[in-house]
Design a protein around this motif. Structure first.
Motif, PDB file in Angstrom:
ATOM      1  N   ASN A   1       0.913  -1.404   0.285  1.00  0.00           N
ATOM      2  CA  ASN A   1       0.055   0.425   0.098  1.00  0.00           C
ATOM      3  C   ASN A   1       1.268   1.102  -0.025  1.00  0.00           C
ATOM      4  O   ASN A   1       1.509   1.538   0.708  1.00  0.00           O
ATOM      5  CB  ASN A   1      -0.802  -0.027   1.457  1.00  0.00           C
ATOM      6  CG  ASN A   1      -1.705   1.038   1.587  1.00  0.00           C
ATOM      7  OD1 ASN A   1      -2.838   2.099   0.604  1.00  0.00           O
ATOM      8  ND2 ASN A   1      -2.462   2.009   2.870  1.00  0.00           N
ATOM      9  N   GLU A   2       1.435   1.787  -1.229  1.00  0.00           N
ATOM     10  CA  GLU A   2       1.934   2.969  -1.058  1.00  0.00           C
ATOM     11  C   GLU A   2       2.812   3.017  -0.425  1.00  0.00           C
ATOM     12  O   GLU A   2       3.171   3.703  -0.018  1.00  0.00           O
ATOM     13  CB  GLU A   2       1.134   4.638  -0.614  1.00  0.00           C
ATOM     14  CG  GLU A   2      -0.158   4.427  -1.597  1.00  0.00           C
ATOM     15  CD  GLU A   2      -1.289   5.402  -2.088  1.00  0.00           C
ATOM     16  OE1 GLU A   2      -0.338   6.788  -1.317  1.00  0.00           O
ATOM     17  OE2 GLU A   2      -2.170   6.040  -2.393  1.00  0.00           O
ATOM     18  N   PRO A   3       3.981   2.552  -0.245  1.00  0.00           N
ATOM     19  CA  PRO A   3       5.004   2.009   0.190  1.00  0.00           C
ATOM     20  C   PRO A   3       6.125   3.384   0.707  1.00  0.00           C
ATOM     21  O   PRO A   3       6.467   4.195  -0.683  1.00  0.00           O
ATOM     22  CB  PRO A   3       6.081   0.912  -0.403  1.00  0.00           C
ATOM     23  CG  PRO A   3       5.897   0.485  -1.555  1.00  0.00           C
ATOM     24  CD  PRO A   3       4.102   1.004  -1.539  1.00  0.00           C
ATOM     25  N   TYR A   4       6.485   3.561   1.391  1.00  0.00           N
ATOM     26  CA  TYR A   4       8.059   4.324   1.553  1.00  0.00           C
ATOM     27  C   TYR A   4       9.145   3.542   1.715  1.00  0.00           C
ATOM     28  O   TYR A   4       8.802   2.203   2.387  1.00  0.00           O
ATOM     29  CB  TYR A   4       7.859   5.099   3.794  1.00  0.00           C
ATOM     30  CG  TYR A   4       6.881   6.025   3.656  1.00  0.00           C
ATOM     31  CD1 TYR A   4       6.571   6.745   2.752  1.00  0.00           C
ATOM     32  CD2 TYR A   4       5.663   5.669   4.902  1.00  0.00           C
ATOM     33  CE1 TYR A   4       5.048   7.826   2.745  1.00  0.00           C
ATOM     34  CE2 TYR A   4       4.665   6.412   4.313  1.00  0.00           C
ATOM     35  CZ  TYR A   4       4.169   7.403   3.838  1.00  0.00           C
ATOM     36  OH  TYR A   4       3.481   8.331   4.121  1.00  0.00           O
ATOM     37  N   VAL A   5      10.294   4.321   1.399  1.00  0.00           N
ATOM     38  CA  VAL A   5      11.752   3.650   1.232  1.00  0.00           C
ATOM     39  C   VAL A   5      13.251   4.129   1.846  1.00  0.00           C
ATOM     40  O   VAL A   5      12.627   5.321   2.633  1.00  0.00           O
ATOM     41  CB  VAL A   5      11.701   3.262  -0.499  1.00  0.00           C
ATOM     42  CG1 VAL A   5      13.381   2.339  -0.520  1.00  0.00           C
ATOM     43  CG2 VAL A   5      10.576   2.390  -0.844  1.00  0.00           C
ATOM     44  N   PHE A   6      12.987   3.975   2.430  1.00  0.00           N
ATOM     45  CA  PHE A   6      14.227   4.248   3.300  1.00  0.00           C
ATOM     46  C   PHE A   6      15.847   3.102   2.739  1.00  0.00           C
ATOM     47  O   PHE A   6      15.493   1.961   2.879  1.00  0.00           O
ATOM     48  CB  PHE A   6      13.335   3.237   4.986  1.00  0.00           C
ATOM     49  CG  PHE A   6      13.034   4.153   5.815  1.00  0.00           C
ATOM     50  CD1 PHE A   6      13.046   5.726   6.152  1.00  0.00           C
ATOM     51  CD2 PHE A   6      11.333   3.478   5.391  1.00  0.00           C
ATOM     52  CE1 PHE A   6      11.733   6.140   6.927  1.00  0.00           C
ATOM     53  CE2 PHE A   6      10.499   4.362   5.993  1.00  0.00           C
ATOM     54  CZ  PHE A   6      10.780   5.418   6.983  1.00  0.00           C
ATOM     55  N   ALA A   7      16.762   4.232   3.304  1.00  0.00           N
ATOM     56  CA  ALA A   7      18.008   3.701   2.789  1.00  0.00           C
ATOM     57  C   ALA A   7      19.124   3.909   3.530  1.00  0.00           C
ATOM     58  O   ALA A   7      18.806   5.499   3.700  1.00  0.00           O
ATOM     59  CB  ALA A   7      17.938   3.336   1.147  1.00  0.00           C
ATOM     60  N   THR A   8      20.430   3.698   3.656  1.00  0.00           N
ATOM     61  CA  THR A   8      21.482   3.918   3.619  1.00  0.00           C
ATOM     62  C   THR A   8      22.633   3.736   2.696  1.00  0.00           C
ATOM     63  O   THR A   8      22.356   2.452   2.204  1.00  0.00           O
ATOM     64  CB  THR A   8      21.423   3.584   4.842  1.00  0.00           C
ATOM     65  OG1 THR A   8      22.949   4.352   5.563  1.00  0.00           O
ATOM     66  CG2 THR A   8      21.826   2.134   5.279  1.00  0.00           C
TER      67      THR A   8
END
Length: 96
Positions: free
Chosen positions: A16-23
């Motif tokens: 459902n409309e995902p948020y993305v986090f990255a490092t």
């Protein structure tokens, strides 16, 4: 299933409309703060693996990011650096 350089696990989840986090290492992940935060989020939200690089040797310089040897239940194992993508489903909000 293979998408580009990634091996994707099936079946693909409906997100459902995902948020993305990255490092990004090493310079954005100073003192592993980004990695620690992502690991904690994975634990709290019960994330599952979605994809990983099929051939990490094409992307990693193993003279800088060394594979590590460790023992697990008396058996010697090798951990090879890789990029792993996880997802987590949340109730009443965007997925991660």
């Amino acid at each position: 299933m293979r998408i580009g350089a990634f091996e994707v696990r099936e079946p693909n989840p409906e997100l459902n409309e995902p948020y993305v986090f990255a490092t990004l290492r090493p310079w954005i992940d100073v003192s592993n703060v980004g990695s620690l935060v992502l690991n904690e989020m994975e634990t709290q939200y019960g994330s599952k693996e979605l994809a990983r690089l099929a051939k990490p040797g094409h992307f990693f310089d193993f003279t800088r990011y060394r594979p590590t040897l460790y023992y697990e239940e008396g058996i010697r194992r090798v951990s090879i650096p890789n990029v792993v993508i996880h997802y987590a489903k949340r109730e009443g909000g965007n997925d991660l």
